[in-house]
Design a protein around this motif. Structure first.
Motif, PDB file in Angstrom:
ATOM      1  N   GLY A 168       0.782  -1.224   0.000  1.00  0.00           N
ATOM      2  CA  GLY A 168       0.000   0.000   0.000  1.00  0.00           C
ATOM      3  C   GLY A 168       0.812   1.271   0.000  1.00  0.00           C
ATOM      4  N   TYR A 189      -1.436   3.222  -4.965  1.00  0.00           N
ATOM      5  CA  TYR A 189      -2.539   2.350  -5.363  1.00  0.00           C
ATOM      6  C   TYR A 189      -2.307   1.701  -6.724  1.00  0.00           C
ATOM      7  CZ  TYR A 189      -7.214   0.603  -6.269  1.00  0.00           C
ATOM      8  OH  TYR A 189      -8.276  -0.230  -6.560  1.00  0.00           O
ATOM      9  N   GLU A 246      -9.931   2.992  -7.472  1.00  0.00           N
ATOM     10  CA  GLU A 246      -9.874   3.104  -6.021  1.00  0.00           C
ATOM     11  C   GLU A 246     -11.215   3.573  -5.482  1.00  0.00           C
ATOM     12  OE1 GLU A 246      -6.924   4.765  -2.487  1.00  0.00           O
ATOM     13  OE2 GLU A 246      -6.664   5.500  -4.544  1.00  0.00           O
ATOM     14  N   ASP A 247     -11.646   2.954  -4.400  1.00  0.00           N
ATOM     15  CA  ASP A 247     -12.884   3.257  -3.696  1.00  0.00           C
ATOM     16  C   ASP A 247     -14.144   2.738  -4.389  1.00  0.00           C
ATOM     17  OD1 ASP A 247     -11.649   4.535  -1.478  1.00  0.00           O
ATOM     18  OD2 ASP A 247     -11.360   6.315  -2.719  1.00  0.00           O
ATOM     19  N   HIS A 264      -2.526  -3.557   1.781  1.00  0.00           N
ATOM     20  CA  HIS A 264      -2.877  -2.798   0.579  1.00  0.00           C
ATOM     21  C   HIS A 264      -4.373  -2.542   0.571  1.00  0.00           C
ATOM     22  CE1 HIS A 264      -3.399  -7.039  -0.819  1.00  0.00           C
ATOM     23  NE2 HIS A 264      -4.501  -6.542  -1.330  1.00  0.00           N
ATOM     24  N   LYS A 265      -4.789  -1.844  -0.445  1.00  0.00           N
ATOM     25  CA  LYS A 265      -6.202  -1.569  -0.680  1.00  0.00           C
ATOM     26  C   LYS A 265      -6.522  -1.980  -2.106  1.00  0.00           C
ATOM     27  CE  LYS A 265      -9.369   2.444  -0.632  1.00  0.00           C
ATOM     28  NZ  LYS A 265      -9.353   3.939  -0.575  1.00  0.00           N
ATOM     29  N   ASN A 322     -12.398  -0.610  -2.651  1.00  0.00           N
ATOM     30  CA  ASN A 322     -12.727   0.073  -1.394  1.00  0.00           C
ATOM     31  C   ASN A 322     -12.436  -0.767  -0.158  1.00  0.00           C
ATOM     32  OD1 ASN A 322     -14.766  -1.806  -1.746  1.00  0.00           O
ATOM     33  ND2 ASN A 322     -16.463  -0.377  -1.414  1.00  0.00           N
ATOM     34  N   GLY A 338      -9.531  -2.776   2.357  1.00  0.00           N
ATOM     35  CA  GLY A 338      -8.142  -2.939   2.764  1.00  0.00           C
ATOM     36  C   GLY A 338      -7.879  -4.350   3.250  1.00  0.00           C
ATOM     37  N   PHE A 354      -3.773   2.800   6.273  1.00  0.00           N
ATOM     38  CA  PHE A 354      -5.228   2.690   6.229  1.00  0.00           C
ATOM     39  C   PHE A 354      -5.903   3.987   6.666  1.00  0.00           C
ATOM     40  CE2 PHE A 354      -4.426  -2.050   6.888  1.00  0.00           C
ATOM     41  CZ  PHE A 354      -4.619  -2.344   5.551  1.00  0.00           C
ATOM     42  N   ALA A 401      -5.708   5.948   3.494  1.00  0.00           N
ATOM     43  CA  ALA A 401      -6.402   5.373   2.331  1.00  0.00           C
ATOM     44  C   ALA A 401      -7.915   5.309   2.528  1.00  0.00           C
ATOM     45  CB  ALA A 401      -5.857   3.973   2.047  1.00  0.00           C
ATOM     46  N   PRO A 455     -10.263   2.934   3.546  1.00  0.00           N
ATOM     47  CA  PRO A 455     -11.100   1.875   2.975  1.00  0.00           C
ATOM     48  C   PRO A 455     -12.426   1.757   3.712  1.00  0.00           C
ATOM     49  CG  PRO A 455      -9.382   0.929   4.349  1.00  0.00           C
ATOM     50  CD  PRO A 455      -9.106   2.399   4.286  1.00  0.00           C
ATOM     51  N   VAL A 469     -11.461  -3.047   6.550  1.00  0.00           N
ATOM     52  CA  VAL A 469     -10.145  -3.684   6.469  1.00  0.00           C
ATOM     53  C   VAL A 469     -10.289  -5.107   6.994  1.00  0.00           C
ATOM     54  CG1 VAL A 469      -7.761  -3.696   7.291  1.00  0.00           C
ATOM     55  CG2 VAL A 469      -8.868  -1.526   6.732  1.00  0.00           C
TER      56      VAL A 469
END
Length: 437
Positions: free
Chosen positions: A34, A38, A101-102, A257-258, A261, A263, A287, A290, A292, A295
């Motif tokens: 992470g 990303y 991402e997300d 990592h992510k 959305n 982690g 985190f 990021a 998420p 997680v």
């Protein structure tokens, strides 16, 4: 313990191997650590020889070290764009899709899969037809373009020498292999007998697996390793000859990592918590930045012992990092999955479910005979886990029903009437929502 011999059906399968089998592209896709960004993805290929691969910029090209040395690893950390990326590897066109991402993702998780009793008795291999059915189910599920991730949470085929692992991967499709892959280290991956007290010179210590399932782990950030020479080979088990202890570096298995959305934090319970803690603190800071929706701490052991050290069982790691800045604020959004115990059930609740056991995939235990998998779906503004019980003493054989539904309807998400809902919570919540323990 096992029978000491491979089953006749495996010997027959190997005798029927053709050149087509040898040309299978053993592709591995792992999310970059992470902290590296990303867009970083580790792309790897395992092969029986060093290959030119002139059409792909592999930076690491080496024979496996210490264990499973008949294999060669080609790997590179690359930058991918969000969305589909068309790669050319050895003349094959492969599409690797990095979710925005997300955005929501979909994935499948098992633990403790087995199909042979060569090393350890796989009690339900025949009853549940675990080889053919695991292969067929994976290949069917991953025809769906919305699938992103597959994870195995340790005791990966109960395989000391690599033949079982290779056989399984020879039969899964490129549609499975081109998706993100997450693997954790379990007790039988280190000592095939199941614990350090019976360890020996032929044991693996995760060395073969960490090269066959290459992750972008914390080891790559610690000198003398780097993004090219990303694995820590400082522990040579045959130099130390201390086979009744963990002969590897825990940083080869510690990653965070992510993806979309969600982690993930993965680790080996055979490592020491005090060694892992600084890197888990880094993960929590990551985190916090990021953000998420949830997680998942993904480990193997559900309790200490059998090689799992103090505070390193998966529920314990979740509890420990919940005290750390960046993870403390997650509250019940910090969850965990594990195996080790060969049962499938919701393992822990607070205000909402937080722990999930998915260890019944061929082995037996004190629970009823079960064979199933978890489906993670974080699309549509929800974070959901669905448990698909493929076969069990209670429900009977539902393999053809589930597989047929996936084939006819095109996705697991269209077959949820075969599943139990283990988790269903909003993806968007304020930081700190949920109960802090």
């Amino acid at each position: 313990q096992g029978t000491g011999v491979f089953e006749p059906w495996l010997e027959k399968l190997w005798a029927s191997r053709t050149e087509a089998n040898e040309s299978v592209l053993e592709l591995r896709i792992a999310k970059g650590l992470g902290s590296k960004g990303y867009d970083k993805v580790r792309v790897s290929v395992v092969a029986p020889r060093l290959e030119a691969f002139d059409d792909f910029p592999f930076t690491y090209r080496e024979q496996f070290r210490y264990r499973w040395t008949e294999n060669f690893l080609h790997s590179a950390l690359v930058k991918l764009n969000a969305g589909p990326n068309e790669l050319s590897i050895g003349g094959r066109k492969v599409t690797v899709e990095l979710p925005e991402e997300d955005t929501g993702i979909r994935g499948v998780f098992w633990a403790d899969p087995c199909f042979s009793s060569k090393w350890i008795t796989c009690r339900y291999a025949q009853r549940f037809q675990t080889f053919n059915r695991s292969v067929e189910m994976l290949n069917g599920i991953f025809k769906d373009p919305s699938m992103n991730l597959w994870g195995i949470l340790g005791d990966n085929f109960y395989d000391q020498t690599g033949e079982l692992t290779k056989t399984f991967f020879d039969h899964i499709s490129l549609d499975v292999k081109r998706r993100f892959f997450l693997v954790v280290n379990g007790n039988h991956d280190n000592w095939v007998c199941g614990g350090p007290e019976c360890g020996g010179a032929s044991d693996n210590f995760g060395l073969g697996q960490m090269q066959y399932y290459p992750a972008d782990a914390v080891a790559s950030t610690l000198e003398p390793q780097d993004d090219v020479n990303f694995l820590d080979f400082s522990v040579d088990p045959d130099h130390r000859r201390e086979y009744q202890s963990f002969q590897n570096s825990g940083t080869n298995f510690l990653s965070y990592h992510k993806l979309g959305n969600i982690g993930f934090l993965s680790f080996s319970g055979a490592a020491k918590f005090e060694d892992a803690k600084p890197h888990m603190e880094e993960a929590c800071r990551y985190f916090e930045e990021a953000q998420p929706a949830a997680v998942f701490v993904v480990g193997h052991w559900n309790s200490e012992g059998m090689g799992c050290l103090k505070d390193m069982a998966t529920p314990e790691v979740r509890a420990e990092i919940l005290r750390l800045p960046g993870c403390r604020e997650l509250g019940d959004r910090l969850k965990y999955m594990d195996g080790h115990k060969h049962c499938n059930y919701v393992q822990a609740h607070n205000e909402e479910p937080i722990g999930f056991m998915i260890g019944a995939h061929g082995m037996d235990d004190h629970c009823e005979a079960q064979y199933g998998f978890l489906f993670l779906d974080s699309t549509g503004g929800r974070v959901r886990l669905y448990y698909f019980e493929v076969d069990s003493a209670t429900r009977g054989d539902r393999f053809e029903d589930i597989r047929g539904c996936v084939e006819s309807r095109g996705s697991l998400a269209s077959c949820l009437y075969f599943a139990e809902t283990w988790l269903d919570v909003p993806a968007e919540r304020e930081r700190g929502s949920g109960v802090l323990v």
